[in-house]
Scaffold this active site. Sequence first.
Site, PDB file in Angstrom:
ATOM      1  CG  ASP A  67     -16.796  48.095 -64.546  1.00  0.00           C
ATOM      2  OD1 ASP A  67     -17.104  48.829 -65.505  1.00  0.00           O
ATOM      3  OD2 ASP A  67     -16.645  46.858 -64.660  1.00  0.00           O
ATOM      4  CG  ASN A 136     -10.690  37.063 -64.926  1.00  0.00           C
ATOM      5  OD1 ASN A 136     -11.863  37.414 -65.063  1.00  0.00           O
ATOM      6  ND2 ASN A 136      -9.760  37.883 -64.490  1.00  0.00           N
ATOM      7  CG  HIS A 138     -13.794  40.135 -64.574  1.00  0.00           C
ATOM      8  ND1 HIS A 138     -12.655  40.683 -65.110  1.00  0.00           N
ATOM      9  CD2 HIS A 138     -14.737  40.313 -65.522  1.00  0.00           C
ATOM     10  CE1 HIS A 138     -12.918  41.175 -66.303  1.00  0.00           C
ATOM     11  NE2 HIS A 138     -14.171  40.960 -66.579  1.00  0.00           N
ATOM     12  CD  GLU A 143      -9.848  41.245 -62.600  1.00  0.00           C
ATOM     13  OE1 GLU A 143     -10.516  40.274 -63.009  1.00  0.00           O
ATOM     14  OE2 GLU A 143      -9.109  41.911 -63.357  1.00  0.00           O
TER      15      GLU A 143
HETATM   16  P1  PGA Z   1     -17.051  41.524 -72.796  1.00  0.00           P
HETATM   17  O1  PGA Z   1     -16.498  41.742 -71.341  1.00  0.00           O
HETATM   18  O2  PGA Z   1     -18.524  41.792 -72.744  1.00  0.00           O
HETATM   19  O3  PGA Z   1     -16.335  42.527 -73.643  1.00  0.00           O
HETATM   20  O4  PGA Z   1     -16.773  40.105 -73.170  1.00  0.00           O
HETATM   21  C1  PGA Z   1     -17.158  41.173 -70.271  1.00  0.00           C
HETATM   22  C2  PGA Z   1     -16.406  41.447 -69.001  1.00  0.00           C
HETATM   23  O5  PGA Z   1     -15.165  41.465 -68.999  1.00  0.00           O
HETATM   24  O6  PGA Z   1     -17.055  41.624 -67.966  1.00  0.00           O
END
Ligand code: PGA
Length: 243
Positions: A67, A136, A138, A143
């Site tokens: 992404d 959340n 995602h 999302e």
């Molecule tokens: P993080 O993020 O590895 O910094 O916890 C994961 C994500 O939001 O996909």
Amino acid sequence: MTVKIFDDYNSMSAAAADIIIETVKHKPEALLCFATGNTPVRTYEILIEKAKASNTDFSRCFCIGLDEWIGVPKEKYGTCHYLLHQQVFNPLGIKSSQIHIFDGMNTNIKAECNKMDAVIDSKGGVDCMLVGIGINGHIGFNEPGVDVTLKAHEQELHGSTLASGQHYFNEPTPISKGITLGLAQVLKAKKLLLLANGKSKTAIIKQAVEGELTNKVPASYVQRADNAIIIIDKEAGAQLSAK
Ligand code: PGA
């Protein structure tokens, strides 16, 4: 879906690195997809050590980024482009001709999505994809509420994603939207490694792995993916009933 619970962050990271190395040894021209974030940082460090120690040849593989932030120049510290070059591509000697990352500055985001879809289709799908999970639920920037049939697409980002995203930058950076591979592509990866560690991920791992299948928790769809390997530490897996 297979769930693997490790004693700690280091051992789960080593397991993920091993799978990436195996993928490339088995198929040198593999298509690999990498995510940024805090979770995979140790995997990438170990991957580089193991790649050197085992003489794994990454010169024929092709790499994509999961992404990117829309409207942030790629040279800026904190973008997917910047961090993947620093943490993965440069140390492994992967050349720019072997890399495709979304350009979040392209004013034609649809064209940017089409380009990524075409890369994945031309390589016959992603051989190994490493992703994290947001608190959340995602995956990438898919999302809650996302259409799970989408391929690459633009996404309005939710509050928790914007808040955690801000920490990846070294200065306050205006962000509101992202561009991401869609769940249709994520779930089809021939090996999908979903990594999570620490207490902040305990509740969402429970929902994703054992909860109702719903686009309110996009990661719950990994339950349907035979090729998904959930690689977590004990803390992230603390609430799972089937340990
Ligand atoms: P993080 O993020 O590895 O910094 O916890 C994961 C994500 O939001 O996909």
